[in-house]
Write a protein that holds these residues in place. Structure first.
Motif, PDB file in Angstrom:
ATOM      1  N   ASN A  25      22.349  17.815  17.966  1.00 53.98           N
ATOM      2  CA  ASN A  25      22.384  17.763  16.502  1.00 53.98           C
ATOM      3  C   ASN A  25      21.622  16.578  15.923  1.00 53.98           C
ATOM      4  N   LEU A  26      20.886  15.864  16.762  1.00 47.61           N
ATOM      5  CA  LEU A  26      20.224  14.656  16.288  1.00 47.61           C
ATOM      6  C   LEU A  26      19.228  14.953  15.170  1.00 47.61           C
ATOM      7  N   GLY A  27      18.432  16.000  15.318  1.00 44.77           N
ATOM      8  CA  GLY A  27      17.481  16.352  14.270  1.00 44.77           C
ATOM      9  C   GLY A  27      18.173  16.625  12.951  1.00 44.77           C
ATOM     10  N   ARG A  28      19.244  17.395  13.003  1.00 45.66           N
ATOM     11  CA  ARG A  28      20.022  17.696  11.790  1.00 45.66           C
ATOM     12  C   ARG A  28      20.609  16.422  11.194  1.00 45.66           C
ATOM     13  N   ASN A  29      21.140  15.568  12.048  1.00 40.52           N
ATOM     14  CA  ASN A  29      21.763  14.342  11.566  1.00 40.52           C
ATOM     15  C   ASN A  29      20.739  13.408  10.922  1.00 40.52           C
ATOM     16  N   LEU A  30      19.562  13.303  11.527  1.00 37.41           N
ATOM     17  CA  LEU A  30      18.513  12.472  10.940  1.00 37.41           C
ATOM     18  C   LEU A  30      18.033  13.079   9.623  1.00 37.41           C
ATOM     19  N   ALA A  31      17.879  14.391   9.594  1.00 38.81           N
ATOM     20  CA  ALA A  31      17.411  15.081   8.393  1.00 38.81           C
ATOM     21  C   ALA A  31      18.407  14.953   7.245  1.00 38.81           C
ATOM     22  N   ALA A  32      19.665  14.751   7.543  1.00 40.75           N
ATOM     23  CA  ALA A  32      20.685  14.626   6.495  1.00 40.75           C
ATOM     24  C   ALA A  32      20.412  13.437   5.583  1.00 40.75           C
ATOM     25  N   ILE A  93      13.086  15.596  12.941  1.00 42.11           N
ATOM     26  CA  ILE A  93      13.340  15.910  11.529  1.00 42.11           C
ATOM     27  C   ILE A  93      12.451  17.071  11.087  1.00 42.11           C
ATOM     28  N   ALA A  94      11.172  17.015  11.426  1.00 45.17           N
ATOM     29  CA  ALA A  94      10.240  18.076  11.037  1.00 45.17           C
ATOM     30  C   ALA A  94      10.610  19.401  11.696  1.00 45.17           C
ATOM     31  N   THR A  95      11.039  19.351  12.947  1.00 39.67           N
ATOM     32  CA  THR A  95      11.473  20.557  13.649  1.00 39.67           C
ATOM     33  C   THR A  95      12.681  21.167  12.942  1.00 39.67           C
ATOM     34  N   TYR A  96      13.618  20.324  12.555  1.00 41.15           N
ATOM     35  CA  TYR A  96      14.815  20.806  11.875  1.00 41.15           C
ATOM     36  C   TYR A  96      14.450  21.492  10.559  1.00 41.15           C
ATOM     37  N   PHE A  97      13.654  20.826   9.723  1.00 40.62           N
ATOM     38  CA  PHE A  97      13.325  21.404   8.423  1.00 40.62           C
ATOM     39  C   PHE A  97      12.491  22.665   8.549  1.00 40.62           C
ATOM     40  N   ALA A  98      11.607  22.708   9.520  1.00 43.22           N
ATOM     41  CA  ALA A  98      10.786  23.909   9.726  1.00 43.22           C
ATOM     42  C   ALA A  98      11.654  25.122  10.050  1.00 43.22           C
ATOM     43  N   ALA A  99      12.792  24.901  10.689  1.00 45.14           N
ATOM     44  CA  ALA A  99      13.688  25.997  11.077  1.00 45.14           C
ATOM     45  C   ALA A  99      14.605  26.446   9.947  1.00 45.14           C
ATOM     46  N   GLN A 100      14.652  25.687   8.850  1.00 49.55           N
ATOM     47  CA  GLN A 100      15.525  26.041   7.727  1.00 49.55           C
ATOM     48  C   GLN A 100      14.860  27.074   6.836  1.00 49.55           C
TER      49      GLN A 100
END
Length: 101
Positions: A25-32, A93-100
């Motif tokens: 969940n690190l990407g999600r947590n950083l993106a938060a 972070i970029a990977t997380y947002f790209a998947a949203q």
């Protein structure tokens, strides 16, 4: 006993990278941390003047972040925020947002 300290230090360094990579969940947590300006999960409020990050192509987002870091893209605060993350963290972070969506 003289070998214990270097061995312990080496083991701590080896496990630190593993713990960092093991957090799914690190990407999600950083993106938060982006939510204050860019909305929850990158869903910016329409008309706010903020870019919606959700669904943005990863390469495009990474380029924008690189431009903020280098100063090529003017900003009020993003140039400072983007410098606070490592390249690996920005990739997450970029990977997380790209998947949203």
């Amino acid at each position: 006993m003289k070998l214990f300290a270097p061995l312990a230090a080496a083991l701590l360094l080896a496990t630190a990278g593993t713990a960092y990579a093991a957090d799914a969940n690190l990407g999600r947590n950083l993106a938060a941390t982006c939510a204050n300006c860019h909305g929850t999960n990158g869903q910016a409020v329409k008309g706010s003047g903020m870019d919606a990050l959700a669904g943005m192509e990863k390469a495009k987002l990474l380029q924008k972040l690189a431009d903020f870091r280098s100063g090529d893209k003017p900003a009020s605060i993003m140039h400072q925020i983007s410098k606070g993350y490592t390249e690996a963290q920005l990739d997450l972070i970029a990977t997380y947002f790209a998947a949203q969506k």
